[in-house]
Motif scaffolding. Structure first.
Motif, PDB file in Angstrom:
ATOM      1  N   PRO A 169       0.814  -1.219   0.000  1.00  0.00           N
ATOM      2  CA  PRO A 169       0.000   0.000   0.000  1.00  0.00           C
ATOM      3  C   PRO A 169       0.847   1.268   0.000  1.00  0.00           C
ATOM      4  CG  PRO A 169      -0.802  -1.565   1.627  1.00  0.00           C
ATOM      5  CD  PRO A 169       0.512  -2.089   1.139  1.00  0.00           C
ATOM      6  N   SER A 170       1.998   1.236   0.666  1.00  0.00           N
ATOM      7  CA  SER A 170       2.843   2.433   0.713  1.00  0.00           C
ATOM      8  C   SER A 170       3.325   2.822  -0.671  1.00  0.00           C
ATOM      9  CB  SER A 170       4.040   2.183   1.640  1.00  0.00           C
ATOM     10  OG  SER A 170       3.609   1.896   2.952  1.00  0.00           O
ATOM     11  N   ALA A 171       3.698   1.841  -1.486  1.00  0.00           N
ATOM     12  CA  ALA A 171       4.161   2.134  -2.843  1.00  0.00           C
ATOM     13  C   ALA A 171       3.037   2.715  -3.683  1.00  0.00           C
ATOM     14  CB  ALA A 171       4.708   0.861  -3.488  1.00  0.00           C
ATOM     15  N   ARG A 195       3.538   3.227  12.406  1.00  0.00           N
ATOM     16  CA  ARG A 195       4.170   2.218  11.558  1.00  0.00           C
ATOM     17  C   ARG A 195       3.769   2.405  10.095  1.00  0.00           C
ATOM     18  NH1 ARG A 195       2.621  -3.372  13.362  1.00  0.00           N
ATOM     19  NH2 ARG A 195       0.618  -2.380  13.824  1.00  0.00           N
ATOM     20  N   ASP A 196       2.494   2.696   9.845  1.00  0.00           N
ATOM     21  CA  ASP A 196       2.053   2.980   8.478  1.00  0.00           C
ATOM     22  C   ASP A 196       2.717   4.242   7.947  1.00  0.00           C
ATOM     23  OD1 ASP A 196       0.071   0.819   8.259  1.00  0.00           O
ATOM     24  OD2 ASP A 196      -1.023   1.953   9.776  1.00  0.00           O
ATOM     25  N   VAL A 197       2.825   5.259   8.817  1.00  0.00           N
ATOM     26  CA  VAL A 197       3.469   6.510   8.409  1.00  0.00           C
ATOM     27  C   VAL A 197       4.935   6.260   8.048  1.00  0.00           C
ATOM     28  CG1 VAL A 197       4.196   8.793   9.206  1.00  0.00           C
ATOM     29  CG2 VAL A 197       1.896   7.969   9.725  1.00  0.00           C
ATOM     30  N   ALA A 198       5.628   5.462   8.854  1.00  0.00           N
ATOM     31  CA  ALA A 198       7.047   5.187   8.599  1.00  0.00           C
ATOM     32  C   ALA A 198       7.243   4.490   7.257  1.00  0.00           C
ATOM     33  CB  ALA A 198       7.627   4.345   9.727  1.00  0.00           C
ATOM     34  N   ARG A 199       6.346   3.560   6.907  1.00  0.00           N
ATOM     35  CA  ARG A 199       6.478   2.853   5.638  1.00  0.00           C
ATOM     36  C   ARG A 199       6.246   3.781   4.455  1.00  0.00           C
ATOM     37  NH1 ARG A 199       4.581  -1.756   8.784  1.00  0.00           N
ATOM     38  NH2 ARG A 199       2.391  -1.130   8.627  1.00  0.00           N
ATOM     39  N   LEU A 200       5.239   4.661   4.547  1.00  0.00           N
ATOM     40  CA  LEU A 200       5.000   5.608   3.453  1.00  0.00           C
ATOM     41  C   LEU A 200       6.109   6.652   3.394  1.00  0.00           C
ATOM     42  CD1 LEU A 200       3.297   6.638   1.156  1.00  0.00           C
ATOM     43  CD2 LEU A 200       1.852   7.855   2.810  1.00  0.00           C
ATOM     44  N   ASP A 201       6.620   7.056   4.543  1.00  0.00           N
ATOM     45  CA  ASP A 201       7.753   7.989   4.597  1.00  0.00           C
ATOM     46  C   ASP A 201       8.947   7.415   3.838  1.00  0.00           C
ATOM     47  OD1 ASP A 201       9.468  10.060   5.309  1.00  0.00           O
ATOM     48  OD2 ASP A 201       9.891   9.228   7.281  1.00  0.00           O
ATOM     49  N   ALA A 202       9.239   6.120   4.063  1.00  0.00           N
ATOM     50  CA  ALA A 202      10.360   5.471   3.376  1.00  0.00           C
ATOM     51  C   ALA A 202      10.104   5.376   1.872  1.00  0.00           C
ATOM     52  CB  ALA A 202      10.587   4.089   3.964  1.00  0.00           C
ATOM     53  N   ALA A 203       8.860   5.079   1.489  1.00  0.00           N
ATOM     54  CA  ALA A 203       8.543   4.953   0.064  1.00  0.00           C
ATOM     55  C   ALA A 203       8.690   6.288  -0.661  1.00  0.00           C
ATOM     56  CB  ALA A 203       7.123   4.414  -0.107  1.00  0.00           C
ATOM     57  N   LEU A 204       8.247   7.385  -0.039  1.00  0.00           N
ATOM     58  CA  LEU A 204       8.384   8.698  -0.664  1.00  0.00           C
ATOM     59  C   LEU A 204       9.840   9.142  -0.711  1.00  0.00           C
ATOM     60  CD1 LEU A 204       5.288  10.492   0.898  1.00  0.00           C
ATOM     61  CD2 LEU A 204       5.649  10.020  -1.535  1.00  0.00           C
ATOM     62  N   THR A 205      10.580   8.858   0.350  1.00  0.00           N
ATOM     63  CA  THR A 205      12.003   9.219   0.358  1.00  0.00           C
ATOM     64  C   THR A 205      12.751   8.466  -0.735  1.00  0.00           C
ATOM     65  OG1 THR A 205      11.911   9.656   2.745  1.00  0.00           O
ATOM     66  CG2 THR A 205      14.086   9.296   1.780  1.00  0.00           C
ATOM     67  N   GLN A 206      12.399   7.222  -0.943  1.00  0.00           N
ATOM     68  CA  GLN A 206      13.043   6.440  -1.991  1.00  0.00           C
ATOM     69  C   GLN A 206      12.757   7.022  -3.372  1.00  0.00           C
ATOM     70  OE1 GLN A 206      11.564   2.434  -2.389  1.00  0.00           O
ATOM     71  NE2 GLN A 206      13.415   1.702  -3.381  1.00  0.00           N
TER      72      GLN A 206
END
Length: 657
Positions: A169-171, A195-206
């Protein structure tokens, strides 16, 4: 001699921070000439009100006033940063009206506390406009690629999107946000927890690199949160993600509001006037004309209602893709197999043990146990009467294999308990927690690594791809590297047995979120639930048909005149005060008053009110919802003006039980 006032627009309309319903309106103040430039719309000010210095926000500057006397001057401008934008100011007014609250209460949710040091920091450089994503990650869904292209082209689609197991979902959310930012507009995404925020944060940073977006959460700390807020308000970033605290973020040129798992109860605001994040974002989408995206593995009744009224369209995968991704079964569903298996009807049927034993050889296996603890409820071994405490009559429990039996409310030990019905001294545990579940699985699979992840205790963020059994409570399921080889859902009757309007909807949401962590069916991933295979909730899970279940729930609620087919509100307080309030409440045509219903007293004596509390439920046709809110606001104004005792008002409460 009074101080000279500003030559241009000498009057400031100020919304004072006073949480009294009859004072919930702007008041006019004179703008001293020394503050003429600083007292801009949106800034914080301090004013004299009812003999005290109070804070407020300047809503507007004007050249005239309807006040007949001399205006009090502004005391001072508290920072020159216009933190309340016109769009958010209007939003807080709409939310306060919808939930029969005051704007000052909503503003506390919308604008974080000032941090003077952060305010003096140099502004961030604006993030560059990103390139539009291809939308290939959405290709498995009918209309998915078209939706991403529409966002990148400046369109405003309104989507309810059912996400399949195996998709990140984050991607997918990151693609939607980046596509919106590529069109030069802002994107706002709200997620249930950190935890959901951290996963989306990582996806946007990538995708975009550091500094291209900000995270807004209530637990970030005053400085960090205010720094992120100012970056949004100043237009330095276009993409904002966060928990419910981000719903009011002052995003410029808002082009998309999105939510992940809108049915999660973490989106219920616990502070007055108790707005739900989904409704706040719907108000923003309607007023700004922005795109809307409600994404989840399951589907809330409210999201389905948007489809039912043609306000939004659904994004779903074709059935052949669903069959490739999902394989869900129910233990004991085959009557022939069940008849041959002596252990088919136990809490851990033989079918479950067999699946655990075979699947764990291929990687991690997830077991969802609905309750935290060991033996969370105890009953008489002979007559099944619930075991209760002799002091407070609370339920008895056992917190570990060598821990004594005790009361779950007052912790009084009960070593010599005896059943009051039959006199038997033996106890059994009809409700077992995750700790006892892990113990039982450890006995059944000796030598297997057992991990626990429990809500409110120790939550694992993720687990490696190595063989292990992970026992987790709903909402605390860690993500497995490469996906789980299998997922087992235990004690499904517990979630379905809740005395709540949303019991089935919530149960399927929790099951779906766990099941979505499994590997695709074509790679051997399998989900097995233990429960009644004929129950509509488990049938929907087996078919992976969240829309079908939501449509069924809506039909049932329409027949029973329950939300979302109608609008409801609750009034809670002292019986005499409620009778007095209802006598003067002017309700819209078609309104029903249900109750009163006595409320159970709080378990903590310090929080108990002086008198017994009761609750009334007010129900009106859906079209009369705004009139109901207006009537309740008038009631609050009337009682506030006369300094009558406070009544708790909740419009569209999360629970009616």
């Amino acid at each position: 001699m009074p101080d000279p006032v500003a030559e241009v627009d000498p009057v400031a309309r100020v919304l004072v921070d006073v949480p009294l319903a009859h004072l919930d309106r702007p008041f006019d103040y004179a703008v001293p000439a020394t503050m003429a430039d600083a007292a801009r719309p949106g800034v914080r000010v301090k004013v004299r009100f009812a003999g005290k210095d109070v804070h407020g926000f300047v809503l507007a500057r004007t050249s005239r006033t309807d006040h007949t006397g001399r205006l009090q001057p502004l005391r001072r401008v508290v920072g020159e940063e216009p933190v309340l934008t016109p769009e958010v100011a209007e939003l807080t007014a709409e939310v306060a009206a919808r939930y029969a609250g005051t704007r000052s209460d909503v503003l506390r949710l919308a604008v974080p506390s000032r941090h003077a040091t952060v305010e003096k920091e140099p502004p961030r450089d604006p993030a560059p406009t990103p390139a539009a994503p291809s939308g290939a990650t959405w290709a498995a869904y009918d209309g998915g690629e078209r939706a991403v292209d529409d966002l990148a082209a400046g369109g405003s689609p309104r989507l309810v999107w059912s996400v399949l197991p195996g998709d990140d979902p984050s991607a997918l959310l990151a693609d939607a946000a980046v596509a919106t930012a590529a069109s030069g507009r802002g994107a706002l995404v709200c997620l249930p927890d950190h935890r959901d925020v951290a996963r989306l944060d990582a996806a946007l940073t990538q995708r975009l690199g550091a500094g291209s977006h900000v995270v807004l959460t209530a637990d970030a700390g005053p400085a960090k949160r205010y720094r992120a807020f100012l970056a949004v308000r100043r237009g330095a970033v276009r993409i904002v993600i966060g928990t419910r605290a981000a719903a009011f973020a002052p995003v410029r040129d808002l082009g998309l509001v999105a939510m992940w798992d809108d049915g999660d109860d973490l989106f219920d605001e616990p502070r007055a006037p108790y707005p739900h994040t989904r409704e706040v974002l719907l108000v923003r989408a309607r007023s700004s004309g922005s795109a809307l995206l409600l994404a989840a593995h399951a589907r809330s009744v409210e999201a389905e209602y948007l489809l039912r009224t043609d306000w939004a369209r659904e994004v779903v995968a074709p059935r052949d893709v669903v069959r490739e991704r999902v394989a869900v079964g129910v233990a004991g569903a085959d009557p022939v197999v069940a008849a041959r298996d002596a252990g088919a009807h136990g809490r851990l049927p033989s079918e479950v043990i067999t699946l655990l034993r075979t699947a764990v050889a291929d990687g991690p296996v997830l077991v969802q146990a609905p309750r935290v603890g060991y033996a969370t409820r105890l009953a008489c071994e002979r007559c099944r009467t619930p075991a209760t405490c002799r002091v407070c009559h609370g339920p008895l429990r056992q917190r570990g294999p060598v821990r004594p039996v005790e009361c779950a409310w007052c912790a009084t030990p009960e070593p010599g308990w005896q059943c009051g019905e039959c006199g038997h001294r033996g106890l059994r545990a009809p409700v077992l927690g995750d700790a006892r579940t892990a113990e039982e699985i450890g006995r059944a699979l000796p030598g297997t690594t057992i991990r626990q992840s429990s809500s409110g205790e120790r939550v694992l963020a993720g687990v490696p791809a190595t063989p292990a059994v992970v026992v987790a409570t709903p909402g605390a399921e860690p993500v497995a590297e490469g996906g789980y080889a299998a997922v087992v859902l235990l004690d499904t009757w517990l979630l379905l047995g809740r005395a709540d309007l949303r019991a089935t909807e919530e149960a399927v949401r929790r099951w779906s979120n766990a099941a979505a962590l499994v590997r695709p069916a074509v790679e051997g991933g399998r989900v097995l639930a233990v429960g009644d295979p004929a129950h509509p909730g488990l049938q929907a899970l087996v078919r992976w048909d969240p829309g079908g279940l939501a449509r069924r729930e809506i039909e049932d609620r329409v027949a029973a005149h329950l939300p979302p087919a109608s609008r409801v509100a609750t009034l809670t307080g002292d019986p005499a005060d409620l009778e007095q309030g209802l006598a003067g409440l002017v309700l819209p045509p078609g309104a029903e008053v249900l109750g009163p219903v006595p409320l159970d007293p709080p378990r903590e004596p310090a929080r108990a009110p002086e008198t017994d509390q009761v609750r009334y439920v007010l129900r009106v046709p859906r079209a009369a919802g705004p009139a109901l809110s207006a009537a309740l606001q008038d009631l609050q104004v009337h009682r506030s003006t006369r300094k009558l005792p406070h009544l708790r008002v909740e419009v569209e409460p999360a629970e009616l039980g």
